[in-house]
Scaffold this active site. Structure first.
Site, PDB file in Angstrom:
ATOM      1  N   TYR A 148       0.823  -1.201   0.000  1.00  0.00           N
ATOM      2  CA  TYR A 148       0.000   0.000   0.000  1.00  0.00           C
ATOM      3  C   TYR A 148       0.863   1.260   0.000  1.00  0.00           C
ATOM      4  O   TYR A 148       0.519   2.267  -0.626  1.00  0.00           O
ATOM      5  CB  TYR A 148      -0.923  -0.003   1.219  1.00  0.00           C
ATOM      6  CG  TYR A 148      -1.784   1.238   1.348  1.00  0.00           C
ATOM      7  CD1 TYR A 148      -2.646   1.638   0.325  1.00  0.00           C
ATOM      8  CD2 TYR A 148      -1.752   2.005   2.514  1.00  0.00           C
ATOM      9  CE1 TYR A 148      -3.442   2.771   0.459  1.00  0.00           C
ATOM     10  CE2 TYR A 148      -2.547   3.136   2.653  1.00  0.00           C
ATOM     11  CZ  TYR A 148      -3.390   3.517   1.621  1.00  0.00           C
ATOM     12  OH  TYR A 148      -4.174   4.634   1.755  1.00  0.00           O
ATOM     13  N   ARG A 155       0.958   7.251  -6.424  1.00  0.00           N
ATOM     14  CA  ARG A 155      -0.200   8.150  -6.484  1.00  0.00           C
ATOM     15  C   ARG A 155       0.219   9.577  -6.138  1.00  0.00           C
ATOM     16  O   ARG A 155      -0.155  10.533  -6.834  1.00  0.00           O
ATOM     17  CB  ARG A 155      -1.291   7.654  -5.530  1.00  0.00           C
ATOM     18  CG  ARG A 155      -2.471   8.592  -5.416  1.00  0.00           C
ATOM     19  CD  ARG A 155      -3.654   7.983  -4.663  1.00  0.00           C
ATOM     20  NE  ARG A 155      -3.351   7.546  -3.302  1.00  0.00           N
ATOM     21  CZ  ARG A 155      -4.265   7.107  -2.439  1.00  0.00           C
ATOM     22  NH1 ARG A 155      -5.550   7.057  -2.802  1.00  0.00           N
ATOM     23  NH2 ARG A 155      -3.925   6.715  -1.219  1.00  0.00           N
ATOM     24  N   TYR A 208      -0.201  12.720   7.158  1.00  0.00           N
ATOM     25  CA  TYR A 208       0.304  11.685   8.057  1.00  0.00           C
ATOM     26  C   TYR A 208       1.819  11.802   8.236  1.00  0.00           C
ATOM     27  O   TYR A 208       2.540  12.171   7.303  1.00  0.00           O
ATOM     28  CB  TYR A 208      -0.005  10.303   7.477  1.00  0.00           C
ATOM     29  CG  TYR A 208      -1.394   9.778   7.799  1.00  0.00           C
ATOM     30  CD1 TYR A 208      -2.298  10.480   8.577  1.00  0.00           C
ATOM     31  CD2 TYR A 208      -1.790   8.542   7.310  1.00  0.00           C
ATOM     32  CE1 TYR A 208      -3.553   9.982   8.859  1.00  0.00           C
ATOM     33  CE2 TYR A 208      -3.055   8.029   7.576  1.00  0.00           C
ATOM     34  CZ  TYR A 208      -3.928   8.758   8.351  1.00  0.00           C
ATOM     35  OH  TYR A 208      -5.167   8.263   8.624  1.00  0.00           O
ATOM     36  N   GLU A 328     -13.819  -1.348   7.274  1.00  0.00           N
ATOM     37  CA  GLU A 328     -13.829   0.006   6.726  1.00  0.00           C
ATOM     38  C   GLU A 328     -15.172   0.228   6.057  1.00  0.00           C
ATOM     39  O   GLU A 328     -15.742  -0.695   5.466  1.00  0.00           O
ATOM     40  CB  GLU A 328     -12.693   0.186   5.715  1.00  0.00           C
ATOM     41  CG  GLU A 328     -12.658   1.547   5.046  1.00  0.00           C
ATOM     42  CD  GLU A 328     -11.405   1.733   4.197  1.00  0.00           C
ATOM     43  OE1 GLU A 328     -10.288   1.619   4.753  1.00  0.00           O
ATOM     44  OE2 GLU A 328     -11.542   1.962   2.976  1.00  0.00           O
TER      45      GLU A 328
END
Length: 338
Positions: A148, A155, A208, A328
């Site tokens: 991820y 991205r 983050y 989620e």
């Protein structure tokens, strides 16, 4: 647009196949390991999400409709349809070696987003509202880094290259792990901007700390968008995170209750900028992603308690972006105006 005026509908395979000649159909997604033959041949932008349904029911197709006849297009590997105000597109990319210097998923993620940004620029739909990302083995590790996080690097680089890293230009999004298949991305964009929303209970994902990888996840917690006669709230994949920390590790019921608290905070934020009535939990429809099938009953009980027994939630087995997250929820709601 759908018969009741809505942009979004959950359908069965037969219903979606029957809608394929509707000139206002922008595109769709299909949940399940196998894609029905009638949908594979439908010729519309279709995201195949290789994840099984958990509750034995529900409608595994999610269709998006425009307000007028759509034009079909293919460019840069993106299959899209647009109607003059909205564009729905899908791109799937296999993870290939690329330049050899970067991990394949990072390369695929960057290329996919660069391709969709090219389409938005060329077609004149510059505002990205909502993105759905699905990738194989999301929590697996390659070269010492979780997959991820490889995806996030790619991205982020594409957003940076397109000068889209400002908070007001970052869309709502979800990223889930599925079993096999290429990187699959679907997106909804428009000619008008949405309003990006953040959750006061959580640190913005794009801020983050480095503990979560070399590049932060690039999404907003929610987005509020308007088209004539409608206002849409898109809620990103929401998990049991407070600040930037996972809470209630190992407890699916407690994690679900924390998700509900986060949803309530987001709905309050939306109410501050909405032009209509406040959004309520029982208006939401969406997908609940459950990591372990044996946790379904616990998750479902909490969501039914908060959203109501008839809430249109589809329960899906999928891996969440952190290995310690068990569930989620992504959602949307619509207000119609006369």
């Amino acid at each position: 647009m759908g018969e009741d005026g809505h942009l979004h509908h959950c359908l069965s395979a037969a219903e979606l196949a029957g809608s394929r000649n509707d000139p206002t159909l922008l595109g769709a997604s299909w949940l399940g390991p196998e894609l029905p033959a009638e949908l594979a041949a439908a010729g519309l932008p279709l995201q195949h999400i290789r994840a099984p349904l958990l509750d034995g029911g529900g409608r595994p197709a999610e269709a998006w409709f425009g307000a007028r006849s759509c034009r079909d297009g293919m460019a840069h590997g993106v299959h899209f349809r647009c109607d003059g105000q909205l564009l729905f597109g899908v791109i799937s990319l296999a993870e290939e070696a690329g330049d050899g210097a970067s991990p394949p998923l990072q390369v695929a993620g960057q290329r996919a987003y660069e391709s969709l940004f090219r389409v938005l620029a060329e077609e004149g739909y510059p505002h990205l509202w909502r993105v759905w990302n699905y990738l194989d083995d999301i929590n697996g590790t390659v070269a010492g880094l979780e997959r991820y996080r490889h995806f996030n690097i790619g991205r982020h680089q594409a957003f940076d290259n397109a000068n889209r890293l400002q908070g007001c230009t970052i869309p709502a999004a979800s990223a889930l792990g599925v079993a096999g298949g290429p990187l699959s991305i679907a997106f909804l964009a428009a000619r008008t901007a949405c309003i990006s929303l953040e959750n006061p209970r959580q640190l913005s994902a794009y801020r983050y700390p480095a503990d979560y990888g070399p590049r932060s996840p690039t999404f907003s917690r929610a987005a509020l968008a308007r088209i004539p006669g409608q206002e849409w709230l898109f809620v990103s994949g929401t998990a049991s995170i407070v600040g930037h920390l996972t809470v209630h590790q190992g407890d699916p019921a407690a994690q679900t209750r924390e998700i509900i608290a986060n949803l309530e905070a987001l709905l309050a934020e939306a109410g501050g900028v909405s032009t209509g009535p406040a959004y309520r939990l029982d208006e939401l429809s969406g997908r609940a992603y459950v990591r372990h099938p044996e946790h379904l009953a616990a998750v479902q009980a909490e969501l039914v308690r908060a959203l109501g027994a008839h809430a249109p939630i589809v329960y899906v087995q999928a891996d969440v972006c952190r290995a310690d997250l068990l569930v989620e929820l992504e959602a949307q709601a619509c207000h119609l105006f006369v």
